[in-house]
Design a protein around this motif. Sequence first.
Motif, PDB file in Angstrom:
ATOM      1  N   ARG A 203     -18.702 -25.006  -2.795  1.00  0.00           N
ATOM      2  CA  ARG A 203     -18.383 -24.171  -1.627  1.00  0.00           C
ATOM      3  C   ARG A 203     -19.590 -23.309  -1.298  1.00  0.00           C
ATOM      4  O   ARG A 203     -20.497 -23.146  -2.113  1.00  0.00           O
ATOM      5  CB  ARG A 203     -17.191 -23.265  -1.906  1.00  0.00           C
ATOM      6  CG  ARG A 203     -17.436 -22.278  -3.038  1.00  0.00           C
ATOM      7  CD  ARG A 203     -16.234 -21.409  -3.313  1.00  0.00           C
ATOM      8  NE  ARG A 203     -16.473 -20.519  -4.449  1.00  0.00           N
ATOM      9  CZ  ARG A 203     -17.095 -19.353  -4.385  1.00  0.00           C
ATOM     10  NH1 ARG A 203     -17.571 -18.938  -3.219  1.00  0.00           N
ATOM     11  NH2 ARG A 203     -17.275 -18.613  -5.469  1.00  0.00           N
ATOM     12  N   ILE A 205     -20.273 -19.457   0.939  1.00  0.00           N
ATOM     13  CA  ILE A 205     -19.774 -18.389   1.803  1.00  0.00           C
ATOM     14  C   ILE A 205     -20.600 -18.373   3.083  1.00  0.00           C
ATOM     15  O   ILE A 205     -21.836 -18.398   3.046  1.00  0.00           O
ATOM     16  CB  ILE A 205     -19.868 -17.026   1.093  1.00  0.00           C
ATOM     17  CG1 ILE A 205     -18.964 -17.013  -0.138  1.00  0.00           C
ATOM     18  CG2 ILE A 205     -19.470 -15.900   2.044  1.00  0.00           C
ATOM     19  CD1 ILE A 205     -19.103 -15.762  -0.980  1.00  0.00           C
ATOM     20  N   GLU A 309     -15.373 -19.503   4.073  1.00  0.00           N
ATOM     21  CA  GLU A 309     -16.164 -20.418   3.245  1.00  0.00           C
ATOM     22  C   GLU A 309     -16.146 -21.834   3.829  1.00  0.00           C
ATOM     23  O   GLU A 309     -15.180 -22.218   4.518  1.00  0.00           O
ATOM     24  CB  GLU A 309     -15.632 -20.448   1.817  1.00  0.00           C
ATOM     25  CG  GLU A 309     -15.771 -19.129   1.080  1.00  0.00           C
ATOM     26  CD  GLU A 309     -15.290 -19.175  -0.352  1.00  0.00           C
ATOM     27  OE1 GLU A 309     -15.613 -18.272  -1.118  1.00  0.00           O
ATOM     28  OE2 GLU A 309     -14.565 -20.144  -0.709  1.00  0.00           O
TER      29      GLU A 309
END
Length: 314
Positions: A203, A205, A309
């Motif tokens: 992932r 941000i 995200e």
Amino acid sequence: MLIFLKRVLTQALVVTSFTISTVGWAASDILVGIYPGLSEYSTLEESFFAYPVAVTPIDDDGVLTPKIIKGKLAHSVFVGSDQDNTLEVYQSFYDALSNGGFELVFTCSNSECGGDLVYELVGKSSIASAYAEVRQSGPVNTDFHYLVARQKQADNPAWLSYFIYKYRGNKLYLAQDVVTPKAIATKQVDIKIAFDEIDQSGRVILDGLYFATDSDALQPTSSPALKDISAYLKRHPKRQFFVVGHTDSQGSFSHNQSLSERRANAVVSALVTDYGVPSTMLAARGVGPLSPKASNLSEAGRSHNRRVELVPAN
């Protein structure tokens, strides 16, 4: 009767026909009222502040959705005695503002405010300590009045708010806030999103995305980040991604879950509509407060938890 003071002769707000006396206080530019018998206890001025005013009561889920006025804040606390009557003070300001070129935006008293309004509005802000005397020792349930007014017929209308409060027979306190709207000077800041984290941690941000408070409205300052995100996605046209919204834990779960999903959808919509990213690459999801990065017990932690995200789906 209200006695009105003028702090600097920059902007004249004639709030009442009562006698106006002029004093040379610096830094504020507005006529404000002092109720006879109260004395000034403390003051605070902020050259730019995002000041929340209530326009509706706190709802049944304990959520307050304030209107945010951004501008110069002049905050004053006045204190009286245990003989002062909160309703008389409230009614005096109500009448003076009603007759003096102001629109009364919202008022409430005691339980009709829906909860501890002072705490919900300013108790978690950077200037919370300036309201400590107003909040005293417990939730606002009795002898409390709140009033918000907006100047009429002005190019840059000022907002006034009043917290009038006496707790369990103690001294009367009055917090008076005057906000003069203005835009903050900003400079372009380059946002570099660390997309290489996607393959390392699964992932990334999406820094640089800004929303209006408690809203899914993307701010214009989000444009550099959206451009950066779209460029990355177009470099990987065969991949698919989830755009996942996150919130802090303030308010009800249902409210936060809905807000997080609406914000994720707003990002997807902007990328598809404004930046030409294929809609088949993206799916919006919201998880509310379920996956925090930090503790929700402090504002610093909550600010880390409010985020969007990008998560690979394949």
